[in-house]
Design an enzyme around this catalytic site. Structure first.
Site, PDB file in Angstrom:
ATOM      1  N   HIS A 227      -3.533 -14.532   8.638  1.00 21.48           N
ATOM      2  CA  HIS A 227      -2.795 -13.395   9.168  1.00 21.48           C
ATOM      3  C   HIS A 227      -3.694 -12.241   9.593  1.00 21.48           C
ATOM      4  O   HIS A 227      -3.298 -11.087   9.533  1.00 21.48           O
ATOM      5  CB  HIS A 227      -1.737 -12.947   8.159  1.00 21.48           C
ATOM      6  CG  HIS A 227      -0.729 -14.022   7.861  1.00 21.48           C
ATOM      7  ND1 HIS A 227       0.226 -14.413   8.770  1.00 21.48           N
ATOM      8  CD2 HIS A 227      -0.557 -14.816   6.779  1.00 21.48           C
ATOM      9  CE1 HIS A 227       0.955 -15.396   8.252  1.00 21.48           C
ATOM     10  NE2 HIS A 227       0.500 -15.654   7.037  1.00 21.48           N
TER      11      HIS A 227
ATOM     12  N   ARG B 236       3.275 -10.127   6.462  1.00 22.01           N
ATOM     13  CA  ARG B 236       4.657  -9.939   6.913  1.00 22.01           C
ATOM     14  C   ARG B 236       4.780  -9.196   8.250  1.00 22.01           C
ATOM     15  O   ARG B 236       5.870  -9.062   8.789  1.00 22.01           O
ATOM     16  CB  ARG B 236       5.453  -9.197   5.826  1.00 22.01           C
ATOM     17  CG  ARG B 236       5.770 -10.104   4.655  1.00 22.01           C
ATOM     18  CD  ARG B 236       6.459  -9.355   3.540  1.00 22.01           C
ATOM     19  NE  ARG B 236       7.830  -9.018   3.833  1.00 22.01           N
ATOM     20  CZ  ARG B 236       8.594  -8.280   3.021  1.00 22.01           C
ATOM     21  NH1 ARG B 236       8.101  -7.819   1.888  1.00 22.01           N
ATOM     22  NH2 ARG B 236       9.821  -8.014   3.349  1.00 22.01           N
TER      23      ARG B 236
ATOM     24  N   PRO C 261       0.792  -1.215   0.000  1.00 26.66           N
ATOM     25  CA  PRO C 261       0.000   0.000   0.000  1.00 26.66           C
ATOM     26  C   PRO C 261       0.821   1.260   0.000  1.00 26.66           C
ATOM     27  O   PRO C 261       1.566   1.527   0.942  1.00 26.66           O
ATOM     28  CB  PRO C 261      -0.788  -0.120   1.307  1.00 26.66           C
ATOM     29  CG  PRO C 261      -0.094  -1.169   2.121  1.00 26.66           C
ATOM     30  CD  PRO C 261       1.087  -1.642   1.375  1.00 26.66           C
ATOM     31  N   GLU C 262       0.686   2.032  -1.037  1.00 29.62           N
ATOM     32  CA  GLU C 262       1.202   3.389  -1.050  1.00 29.62           C
ATOM     33  C   GLU C 262      -0.006   4.303  -0.898  1.00 29.62           C
ATOM     34  O   GLU C 262      -1.114   3.820  -0.644  1.00 29.62           O
ATOM     35  CB  GLU C 262       1.964   3.656  -2.354  1.00 29.62           C
ATOM     36  CG  GLU C 262       3.148   2.693  -2.539  1.00 29.62           C
ATOM     37  CD  GLU C 262       3.967   2.981  -3.781  1.00 29.62           C
ATOM     38  OE1 GLU C 262       4.041   4.151  -4.188  1.00 29.62           O
ATOM     39  OE2 GLU C 262       4.520   2.044  -4.354  1.00 29.62           O
TER      40      GLU C 262
END
Length: 279
Positions: A93, A112, A2-3
């Site tokens: 996750h 992550r 995500p930017e």
DNA sequence: CAAGTTACCTGACGGC
DNA sequence: TGCCGTCAGGTAACTT
């Protein structure tokens, strides 16, 4: 993942599902994100409170409750937040689940675990929020983000222009994809020293950064691997990539082979013809 | 003080 | 089949 555009798409996608809803319960995984999850704190500050707003600043999402408490969240590289029906199976996750009073559940998933959630207790939420963003550069769309500002700040910087525009203290929200894409569209070589750009070039680059980000938001962001918005739909700006990940392919403008290099430890792509190292 | 390096994580992919 | 190295959208704490 995500930017700025992806975070903006997630933000806008979540808003209609959560504004005005009350958080009934919160469930956290036992794994830590980049900072530990303060589940106890969230339970006491956010539980049984109504959601007032969800906004974006840089690549962060800011959740605010009507009692003044808040949460600053970052999605890291692989984070996402979506809305699911309560009782449906949580994914591997899913690290934070907020149970709402409409049988829906907002879930923060992050493979992550480079993401983070910072709690802002009601009694000093605004002070903490201000401190949190004190060193963050202006939003690319803000009025105080001007070519003059960038030109002046860049004067004392010898680093590559690509690294400079990816520095969140300089300007907020530009990550590796949109730095690469914007520099290609502006015909500026990513390795050029930031200080070497004229004010005119900064004007062009800023205009193109804004255009590129706006276009990406309209496309629902870029889906690489598995990015989806709050409703589970992927974006399609990746169809518009002209340079990112295209090493070895022909430049769409001049057909020269696109090159890959590494700047600041990040993959950087450029056309040797269109993006001259010196002007 | 600017800028480069490292650490934090999981998973996908290619080579052998 | 699996083992290993490499790579990935980000950030901040380090070191130089």
């Amino acid at each position: 993942m995500p930017e700025l555009p992806e975070v903006e798409v997630i933000c806008q996608g979540l808003q209609p599902h959560i504004i005005g809803k009350r958080i009934r319960n919160i469930h956290c995984s036992d794994k830590r994100l980049r900072v530990p999850i303060d589940c106890e704190g969230m339970l006491s500050e956010l539980c049984n409170q109504q959601i007032h707003s969800l906004t974006r600043r840089a690549k962060y999402l800011i959740l605010k409750m009507k009692n003044g408490a808040g949460l600053i969240m970052h999605l890291g590289m692989t984070g996402n937040i979506g809305i699911f029906n309560q009782g449906t199976v949580r994914k591997k996750h899913d690290h934070i689940c907020w149970l709402l009073d409409n049988d829906k559940e907002m879930r923060f998933n992050d493979t992550r675990r480079f993401g983070a959630a910072h709690l802002l207790p009601a009694k000093n939420a605004q002070i903490l929020e201000n401190a949190f963003f004190a060193a963050t550069g202006p939003e690319p769309f803000a009025r105080n983000c001007t070519a003059g500002y960038l030109h002046k700040l860049a004067a004392k910087r010898s680093q590559a222009v690509k690294n400079f525009i990816m520095d969140s203290h300089v300007i907020a929200g530009i990550g590796n994809i949109y730095a690469n894409e914007s520099l290609f569209r502006a015909a500026i070589h990513p390795a050029r020293p930031a200080s070497s750009l004229s004010e005119k070039e900064w004007r062009r680059l800023l205009t193109i950064i804004r255009k590129t980000l706006r276009h990406a938001i309209q496309c629902g962001g870029s889906t690489i691997s598995d990015f989806v918005n709050a409703s589970g739909d992927g974006g399609y700006f990746q169809m518009n990539f002209q340079i990112y990940g295209k090493n070895g392919e022909a430049c769409a403008v001049c057909e020269r082979t696109i090159q890959r290099t590494v700047l600041g430890g990040r993959a950087s792509f450029f056309c040797p013809t269109c993006q001259r190292i010196s002007d």
